[in-house]
Design an enzyme around this catalytic site. Structure first.
Site, PDB file in Angstrom:
ATOM      1  N   ALA A   1     -87.701 -52.403 -63.188  1.00  0.00           N
ATOM      2  CA  ALA A   1     -86.557 -52.479 -62.259  1.00  0.00           C
ATOM      3  C   ALA A   1     -85.812 -53.799 -62.401  1.00  0.00           C
ATOM      4  CB  ALA A   1     -87.020 -52.257 -60.826  1.00  0.00           C
ATOM      5  N   GLY A   2     -85.604 -54.207 -63.655  1.00  0.00           N
ATOM      6  CA  GLY A   2     -84.661 -55.294 -63.919  1.00  0.00           C
ATOM      7  C   GLY A   2     -83.257 -54.706 -63.876  1.00  0.00           C
TER       8      GLY A   2
ATOM      9  N   LYS B   1     -71.124 -49.906 -67.737  1.00  0.00           N
ATOM     10  CA  LYS B   1     -70.193 -50.129 -66.621  1.00  0.00           C
ATOM     11  C   LYS B   1     -69.223 -48.947 -66.500  1.00  0.00           C
ATOM     12  CE  LYS B   1     -72.688 -52.910 -66.360  1.00  0.00           C
ATOM     13  NZ  LYS B   1     -73.659 -53.522 -67.233  1.00  0.00           N
TER      14      LYS B   1
ATOM     15  N   GLY C   1     -69.182 -55.764 -82.206  1.00  0.00           N
ATOM     16  CA  GLY C   1     -69.274 -55.667 -80.744  1.00  0.00           C
ATOM     17  C   GLY C   1     -70.711 -55.719 -80.270  1.00  0.00           C
ATOM     18  N   GLY C   2     -71.659 -55.401 -81.180  1.00  0.00           N
ATOM     19  CA  GLY C   2     -73.082 -55.511 -80.854  1.00  0.00           C
ATOM     20  C   GLY C   2     -73.516 -54.550 -79.765  1.00  0.00           C
TER      21      GLY C   2
ATOM     22  N   HIS D   1     -56.325 -63.761 -46.921  1.00  0.00           N
ATOM     23  CA  HIS D   1     -56.836 -62.785 -45.963  1.00  0.00           C
ATOM     24  C   HIS D   1     -56.004 -61.502 -46.040  1.00  0.00           C
ATOM     25  CE1 HIS D   1     -58.585 -61.221 -42.292  1.00  0.00           C
ATOM     26  NE2 HIS D   1     -57.358 -60.871 -41.925  1.00  0.00           N
TER      27      HIS D   1
ATOM     28  N   GLY E   1     -82.808 -51.140 -65.621  1.00  0.00           N
ATOM     29  CA  GLY E   1     -83.469 -50.049 -64.893  1.00  0.00           C
ATOM     30  C   GLY E   1     -82.724 -49.717 -63.603  1.00  0.00           C
ATOM     31  N   VAL E   2     -82.306 -50.749 -62.903  1.00  0.00           N
ATOM     32  CA  VAL E   2     -81.618 -50.566 -61.621  1.00  0.00           C
ATOM     33  C   VAL E   2     -80.250 -49.891 -61.830  1.00  0.00           C
ATOM     34  CG1 VAL E   2     -80.366 -51.977 -59.929  1.00  0.00           C
ATOM     35  CG2 VAL E   2     -82.810 -52.328 -60.268  1.00  0.00           C
TER      36      VAL E   2
HETATM   37  C1  LIG Z   1     -78.023 -51.177 -71.294  1.00  0.00           C
HETATM   38  C2  LIG Z   1     -77.675 -52.632 -71.342  1.00  0.00           C
HETATM   39  C3  LIG Z   1     -76.782 -53.162 -70.427  1.00  0.00           C
HETATM   40  C4  LIG Z   1     -76.452 -54.504 -70.475  1.00  0.00           C
HETATM   41  N1  LIG Z   1     -75.575 -54.999 -69.567  1.00  0.00           N
HETATM   42  C5  LIG Z   1     -75.255 -56.312 -69.589  1.00  0.00           C
HETATM   43  C6  LIG Z   1     -74.319 -56.847 -68.685  1.00  0.00           C
HETATM   44  O1  LIG Z   1     -73.770 -56.137 -67.844  1.00  0.00           O
HETATM   45  N2  LIG Z   1     -74.019 -58.161 -68.763  1.00  0.00           N
HETATM   46  C7  LIG Z   1     -74.614 -58.987 -69.678  1.00  0.00           C
HETATM   47  O2  LIG Z   1     -74.316 -60.184 -69.717  1.00  0.00           O
HETATM   48  N3  LIG Z   1     -75.505 -58.503 -70.565  1.00  0.00           N
HETATM   49  C8  LIG Z   1     -75.835 -57.192 -70.544  1.00  0.00           C
HETATM   50  N4  LIG Z   1     -76.713 -56.696 -71.460  1.00  0.00           N
HETATM   51  C9  LIG Z   1     -77.290 -57.632 -72.450  1.00  0.00           C
HETATM   52  C10 LIG Z   1     -76.280 -57.890 -73.579  1.00  0.00           C
HETATM   53  O3  LIG Z   1     -75.930 -56.668 -74.167  1.00  0.00           O
HETATM   54  C11 LIG Z   1     -76.890 -58.812 -74.612  1.00  0.00           C
HETATM   55  O4  LIG Z   1     -77.335 -59.999 -73.963  1.00  0.00           O
HETATM   56  C12 LIG Z   1     -75.878 -59.184 -75.669  1.00  0.00           C
HETATM   57  O5  LIG Z   1     -75.427 -58.044 -76.351  1.00  0.00           O
HETATM   58  C13 LIG Z   1     -76.496 -60.150 -76.673  1.00  0.00           C
HETATM   59  O6  LIG Z   1     -75.543 -60.467 -77.622  1.00  0.00           O
HETATM   60  P1  LIG Z   1     -75.984 -60.881 -79.105  1.00  0.00           P
HETATM   61  O7  LIG Z   1     -74.715 -61.169 -79.817  1.00  0.00           O
HETATM   62  O8  LIG Z   1     -77.012 -61.928 -79.049  1.00  0.00           O
HETATM   63  O9  LIG Z   1     -76.693 -59.601 -79.724  1.00  0.00           O
HETATM   64  P2  LIG Z   1     -76.243 -58.085 -79.874  1.00  0.00           P
HETATM   65  O10 LIG Z   1     -75.172 -57.715 -78.950  1.00  0.00           O
HETATM   66  O11 LIG Z   1     -77.515 -57.316 -79.831  1.00  0.00           O
HETATM   67  O12 LIG Z   1     -75.628 -58.041 -81.340  1.00  0.00           O
HETATM   68  C14 LIG Z   1     -76.426 -58.227 -82.460  1.00  0.00           C
HETATM   69  C15 LIG Z   1     -75.770 -57.529 -83.628  1.00  0.00           C
HETATM   70  O13 LIG Z   1     -76.461 -57.877 -84.822  1.00  0.00           O
HETATM   71  C16 LIG Z   1     -76.544 -56.746 -85.667  1.00  0.00           C
HETATM   72  N5  LIG Z   1     -77.663 -56.989 -86.595  1.00  0.00           N
HETATM   73  C17 LIG Z   1     -78.979 -57.097 -86.292  1.00  0.00           C
HETATM   74  N6  LIG Z   1     -79.694 -57.405 -87.386  1.00  0.00           N
HETATM   75  C18 LIG Z   1     -78.807 -57.493 -88.406  1.00  0.00           C
HETATM   76  C19 LIG Z   1     -78.919 -57.804 -89.788  1.00  0.00           C
HETATM   77  N7  LIG Z   1     -80.089 -58.133 -90.344  1.00  0.00           N
HETATM   78  N8  LIG Z   1     -77.797 -57.787 -90.549  1.00  0.00           N
HETATM   79  C20 LIG Z   1     -76.582 -57.468 -90.004  1.00  0.00           C
HETATM   80  N9  LIG Z   1     -76.419 -57.188 -88.695  1.00  0.00           N
HETATM   81  C21 LIG Z   1     -77.512 -57.213 -87.908  1.00  0.00           C
HETATM   82  C22 LIG Z   1     -76.754 -55.603 -84.701  1.00  0.00           C
HETATM   83  O14 LIG Z   1     -76.359 -54.364 -85.277  1.00  0.00           O
HETATM   84  C23 LIG Z   1     -75.854 -56.005 -83.536  1.00  0.00           C
HETATM   85  O15 LIG Z   1     -74.571 -55.467 -83.665  1.00  0.00           O
HETATM   86  C24 LIG Z   1     -77.044 -55.350 -71.453  1.00  0.00           C
HETATM   87  C25 LIG Z   1     -77.941 -54.822 -72.385  1.00  0.00           C
HETATM   88  C26 LIG Z   1     -78.240 -53.480 -72.342  1.00  0.00           C
HETATM   89  C27 LIG Z   1     -79.198 -52.928 -73.366  1.00  0.00           C
END
Ligand SMILES: Cc1cc2nc3c(=O)[nH]c(=O)nc-3n(C[C@H](O)[C@H](O)[C@H](O)COP(=O)(O)OP(=O)(O)OC[C@H]3O[C@@H](n4cnc5c(N)ncnc54)[C@H](O)[C@@H]3O)c2cc1C
Length: 472
Positions: free
Chosen positions: A179-180, A51, A39-40, A451, A183-184
């Site tokens: 305030a990106g 959210k 889920g990252g 509407h 932050g907001v």
């Molecule tokens: C507080 C917050 C709120 C956000 N809100 C939004 C939003 O509302 N809408 C939106 O579009 N985006 C939002 N984002 C941004 C969004 O979370 C990211 O753009 C998105 O998660 C990126 O996805 P990704 O798959 O590239 O990386 P990630 O989601 O960061 O996933 C990367 C994964 O790789 C794993 N990993 C890293 N290195 C290794 C390794 N060497 N070996 C094995 N696993 C590894 C990590 O544990 C992680 O699970 C928000 C971010 C934050 C911090």
């Protein structure tokens, strides 16, 4: 013998898990490696839990205005640990959903930190120590919060977004630097919880990537709610003192010598650092640029079998971009490997990426801002419709804000849309679809929108751009 796969995906965030599923759909034998929970950041520590917190905040604010709706309530207060627990439960549920989807698609899951041994082999030094070879790799390792120089995160006083969403109690005061969108959103949440929030931005407005009018409206609305908003202000000399933080603020509307501000906690939301270190990427010959993996338009690195998607390959750092890049990379690999599915590769249009901020009022946008359209030499019509003119918004008691569209005067092409107000994050896709399908302003303005709905403001703003708005 190391296990062998067609495709190995490193990182199971919204980029990685989606790429793995698309790869499996295209007939590849896929392995995904994740050091934490699938889920990252998005599902576990980003989009989803924030959210859930904001939903509690909005509900609380709504309850505070219950009297206006003819409902008498005794005193209402937040149960903070329960709010945090609900947010964690929602995130956990979403992460379990990803685990289910990976299993359903027969994707091999490995837990551990992937490190390249050579350009065809990775190993997991911190867990099973096993080696995995693969014809193709997709790096989807995401990014982490950037620290303020001289002020490392400690999870107690100096917070990243991750620690800010699992505090044990509501802080009395919170200084938010940056305030990106992140932050907001936290400013909104903690203000609703009763924290004294100061939001500081170095650039001249909050949400600096948004249309100027949207930033100005949000700043006004935040100020009305008691959030102290400082723009054009820098933060320096951070010091931890007696479990609190002290900084020097200098800039617009402050004394020349600056202002010393003390807060119980500081949340640093000044950007992200890519997770591309400690994987031996440069050692195996993968080019990085400022830490981000450098890729071509098909997400291929300079090595023809290694791809990179999502936050780790650079902006826009958004979950939906990571997911779409995951789909595109898996399809590009399938084509590179012989294209048994007769796929035709269509690139992402990075000029039409939607972006949303889930504060209250919500903010949503796509495409060019008014200023950018002018700077690029377009002759434009701007159509704007205020929520105060929308019956549904009035009935909801939430009629602040507007929808604004930027249209090419000659062709009627939709160049951009900038929305602030109730539910606008759910209104934006109508415009996204319009841009994607190359609809004109006239075609949207002449579509019947039900509407009373908030979405009528979208139709009306396109009407306004054509000089044909009815309810304006
Ligand atoms: C507080 C917050 C709120 C956000 N809100 C939004 C939003 O509302 N809408 C939106 O579009 N985006 C939002 N984002 C941004 C969004 O979370 C990211 O753009 C998105 O998660 C990126 O996805 P990704 O798959 O590239 O990386 P990630 O989601 O960061 O996933 C990367 C994964 O790789 C794993 N990993 C890293 N290195 C290794 C390794 N060497 N070996 C094995 N696993 C590894 C990590 O544990 C992680 O699970 C928000 C971010 C934050 C911090």
């Amino acid at each position: 013998m190391p296990e062998s796969y067609d495709l190995t995906v490193i990182g199971a965030g919204p980029g990685g898990y989606v790429a793995a599923i698309r790869g499996a759909q295209l007939g590849m034998n896929v392995c995904i490696i994740e050091k934490d929970r699938p889920g990252g950041i998005c599902l576990n520590w980003g989009c989803i839990p924030t959210k859930a917190l904001l939903e509690s905040a909005h509900l609380l604010e709504k309850i505070h205005s219950a009297k206006e709706f003819g409902i008498d309530l005794e005193s209402v207060k937040p149960d903070f640990p329960k709010i945090v627990k609900r947010s964690r439960d929602v995130a956990d549920g979403m992460a379990s959903g990803v685990e289910f989807l990976l299993n359903k698609n027969k994707i091999t899951r490995k837990k551990g930190t992937a490190v390249f041994k050579d350009s065809n082999t990775i190993w997991l030094p911190d867990t099973s120590k096993e080696e995995i070879v693969s014809k193709y790799f997709i790096i989807a390792t995401g990014a982490r919060a950037r620290e303020l120089p001289g002020l490392p995160f400690d999870g107690k006083t100096v917070l990243s977004s991750k620690s800010a969403m699992v505090l044990e109690k509501i802080p009395e005061s919170l200084l938010i630097v940056g305030a990106g969108a992140i932050g907001v959103e936290f400013a909104d949440f903690y203000a609703a919880m009763g924290t004294k929030v100061t939001l500081v931005e170095m650039l001249d407005r909050i949400l600096p990537v948004e249309d100027k009018e949207v930033s100005a409206f949000l700043e006004k609305s935040f100020s009305k709610r008691g959030i102290r908003v400082l723009t054009g202000v820098g933060v320096s000399n951070p010091e931890l003192k007696g479990g609190k933080v002290e900084v020097l603020l200098k800039g617009k509307n402050l004394p020349e010598t600056g202002e010393v501000l003390e807060a119980e906690k500081i949340l640093v939301s000044i950007g992200l650092v890519p997770n591309t270190d400690s994987m031996n990427l440069e050692e195996i010959g993968v080019f990085l640029q400022k830490g981000f993996v450098k890729t071509d338009t098909k997400y291929k690195t300079n090595l023809s079998h290694i791809y990179a998607i999502g936050d780790c390959n650079g902006p826009p750092l958004l979950a939906h971009v990571a997911s779409m890049e995951g789909i595109k990379a898996a399809e590009a690999i399938s084509i590179h490997a012989g294209n048994p599915h007769h796929l035709r590769y269509t690139p992402i249009d990075y000029d039409a990426i939607p972006g949303c901020t889930y504060c209250h009022p919500e903010v949503a946008s796509i495409g060019l801002t008014e200023q950018k359209a002018i700077d690029l030499g377009h002759t434009i019509n701007v159509g704007k419709f205020p929520f105060i003119g929308n019956g549904r918004a009035r009935a909801m008691g939430d009629a602040g804000g507007f929808t604004k569209v930027i249209v090419d005067r000659h062709s009627g092409e939709i160049l951009g849309a900038h929305l602030i107000g109730p539910g606008v994050t759910e209104l934006l896709p109508a415009v996204s679809l319009g841009i994607n399908q190359e609809l004109t302003a006239k075609e949207i303005a002449s579509t019947i929108f039900a509407h009373p709905t908030l979405s009528e403001t979208v139709m009306e703003s396109f009407g306004a751009a054509l000089g044909e708005a009815i309810n304006l």
